[in-house]
Design a protein around this motif. Sequence first.
Motif, mmCIF file in Angstrom:
data_model
loop_
_atom_site.group_PDB
_atom_site.id
_atom_site.type_symbol
_atom_site.label_atom_id
_atom_site.label_comp_id
_atom_site.label_asym_id
_atom_site.label_seq_id
_atom_site.Cartn_x
_atom_site.Cartn_y
_atom_site.Cartn_z
ATOM 1 N N CYS A 1 0.731 -1.665 -0.263
ATOM 2 C CA CYS A 1 0.128 0.015 -0.205
ATOM 3 C C CYS A 1 1.042 0.817 0.158
ATOM 4 N N PHE B 1 0.249 4.172 -2.087
ATOM 5 C CA PHE B 1 -1.171 5.392 -2.314
ATOM 6 C C PHE B 1 -0.146 6.343 -0.928
ATOM 7 N N THR C 1 -3.844 12.410 -2.577
ATOM 8 C CA THR C 1 -5.430 11.686 -2.955
ATOM 9 C C THR C 1 -5.613 12.651 -4.139
ATOM 10 N N TRP D 1 -4.808 11.230 -7.784
ATOM 11 C CA TRP D 1 -5.759 11.149 -8.036
ATOM 12 C C TRP D 1 -7.325 11.263 -8.801
ATOM 13 N N LEU E 1 -12.254 9.407 -5.788
ATOM 14 C CA LEU E 1 -10.926 8.623 -6.880
ATOM 15 C C LEU E 1 -10.674 7.092 -5.906
ATOM 16 N N TYR E 2 -9.789 8.056 -4.896
ATOM 17 C CA TYR E 2 -7.835 7.784 -4.159
ATOM 18 C C TYR E 2 -8.383 5.874 -3.477
ATOM 19 N N GLN F 1 -11.848 4.853 -4.756
ATOM 20 C CA GLN F 1 -12.520 3.706 -5.348
ATOM 21 C C GLN F 1 -11.198 2.643 -6.062
ATOM 22 N N ASP F 2 -9.939 3.492 -6.443
ATOM 23 C CA ASP F 2 -8.865 2.599 -6.655
ATOM 24 C C ASP F 2 -8.257 1.739 -5.858
ATOM 25 N N ILE F 3 -7.953 2.213 -4.384
ATOM 26 C CA ILE F 3 -7.596 1.206 -3.563
ATOM 27 C C ILE F 3 -8.688 -0.093 -3.531
ATOM 28 N N GLN G 1 -10.330 -1.720 -5.607
ATOM 29 C CA GLN G 1 -11.122 -1.726 -7.118
ATOM 30 C C GLN G 1 -9.053 -3.096 -7.079
ATOM 31 N N LYS G 2 -8.305 -1.945 -6.324
ATOM 32 C CA LYS G 2 -7.087 -2.752 -6.740
ATOM 33 C C LYS G 2 -6.893 -4.500 -5.313
ATOM 34 N N ARG H 1 -9.586 -7.334 -7.200
ATOM 35 C CA ARG H 1 -8.781 -7.987 -7.728
ATOM 36 C C ARG H 1 -8.128 -9.160 -7.288
#
Length: 517
Positions: A109, A112, A132, A135, A140-141, A143-145, A147-148, A151
Amino acid sequence: MKNKLLLYRLTGNYKPDDMEKRYASIWFPCLLANRKVRQDAALAHTDFVIAAPVHGKMVAKAVSPGAKAKGIRTGMVVADCKTVLPGLEVFKWEENSEHELLKALGEWCIRFSPVVAIDLPDGLIIETAGCTHLWGGEELYLQDIVQKFSRMGYQVRVAIAGTIGTAWGMARFSPSIFIVPPHQEKTALLPLPPAALRLETPVLETLSKLGMHRMDTFINMPGSALRRRFGNHFLQRLHQALGLAPEFIEPLQPTTPYFIHLPCLEPVRTAKAIEIALHQLLEEICQRLKKEEMGIRACVFTTHRIDGKQQQLKIGTGRPSVNLQHLMKLFEHKLPTIEPALGIEVFTMEVTRVMPLAPTQDALWHTAVTQDDAKLAELLDRIADRVGPQNIRRYLPDEHYWPERSVRLAVSANDSSPAQWPAGLRPLHLLAKPVLIEVMVLVPDYPPKSFQYQGQLHKVIKADGPERIEQEWWFQQGHYRDYYCIEDETGARYWIFRLGHYDDVHQPQWFIHGFFA
């Protein structure tokens, strides 16, 4: 929150000040269970728990999402879990598994934010101030965390607030609010249960008996009354969540894979002692790298003095090396710059860049080719260490016709090219861009009798050519070039060319492109 992040702001749109403290809390509701599924994909649709012995009984430490949906909870005795769910699978819990996993996830992490801390038993804390905007904002910051991690197979809930306590509580107990605007922590905490303050179980049980199931039932009560009834720790947690008391985190520091230190029993002041310390550190790091079949490309030798000052010596190599004598020579002329002053108490060596060693093979016959290559690379390292690596360049042939495009700069000592150098004669000094010149030609398609370059007239005595080089049609359309090697009355030799040919419409231009001597 299943692979989707719902965000809601308590007030209108805002842009937080990058200088304000902002914290993100990342909660993994099924931390160990998600990792188990990552290790064995067949468990994705299997109900299971990870259990550990507690007072002679096996107790669930982690529960799979499927089992949790069927009523199994952490802390339940495995025998009771089996009663509820007879087909439940049980796996053994490994000691410190949460800490090791969170440490690995925390270091990941750092992409980030540079400040990431472990929040046992199932979370991480990130300081997001100043990050932030990269991003496009906090929404959006987050959301990226999410989503990653999704996955990667991890379920997460995240929240951002101005305090660690509020972010922690919002991530775990808020049904829809995940971004708390600055200075709105109290408003965000009002509907949450007391458990969002990270309180002990006895205190939570007492609050429940008193009917205080939400924070708005006690958050405005006098601090003295809360302290008398619930203790100092309760009031501290409340004040930390509201930003009235400080709270600090211990950031993770990513481990340096090749870092060793050498403490001294007594302060070192002599040049010989410094050289011995350097030799010992290099020898130790080279032995380790040899076992891993890696080599040094760059390293830093640091001395730590008694007065707190540090001095660093840096070296680099053109190709990976574990040759102790060669590396010592690179440091040799820099050692006199170290000033021990009152004494050096610690030496450290950090390899900042490594690369795999080139494979070697014993030849059937004696050959010096490989040895010569290594010696040449080491010679270039010593020269570069004194004059600077930017002053040493190596060129390779490139697959282009135009001479100015037919060479490229090598990126490393091991860089090679499948192209071959042109068979024709080439000048020692090639201009990056041809220069237009004026010429006198007696017969078309013949070399010039004289030319004018930089205001000086040169009479041509000898000429050889032409060598025709066609235009590369995939780059641009244009005329061919006819190159001549010519010599003037002073013996200087030039490489010139005619662009195009003579006809009734066009008059070709002449250019000088290089110098032979």
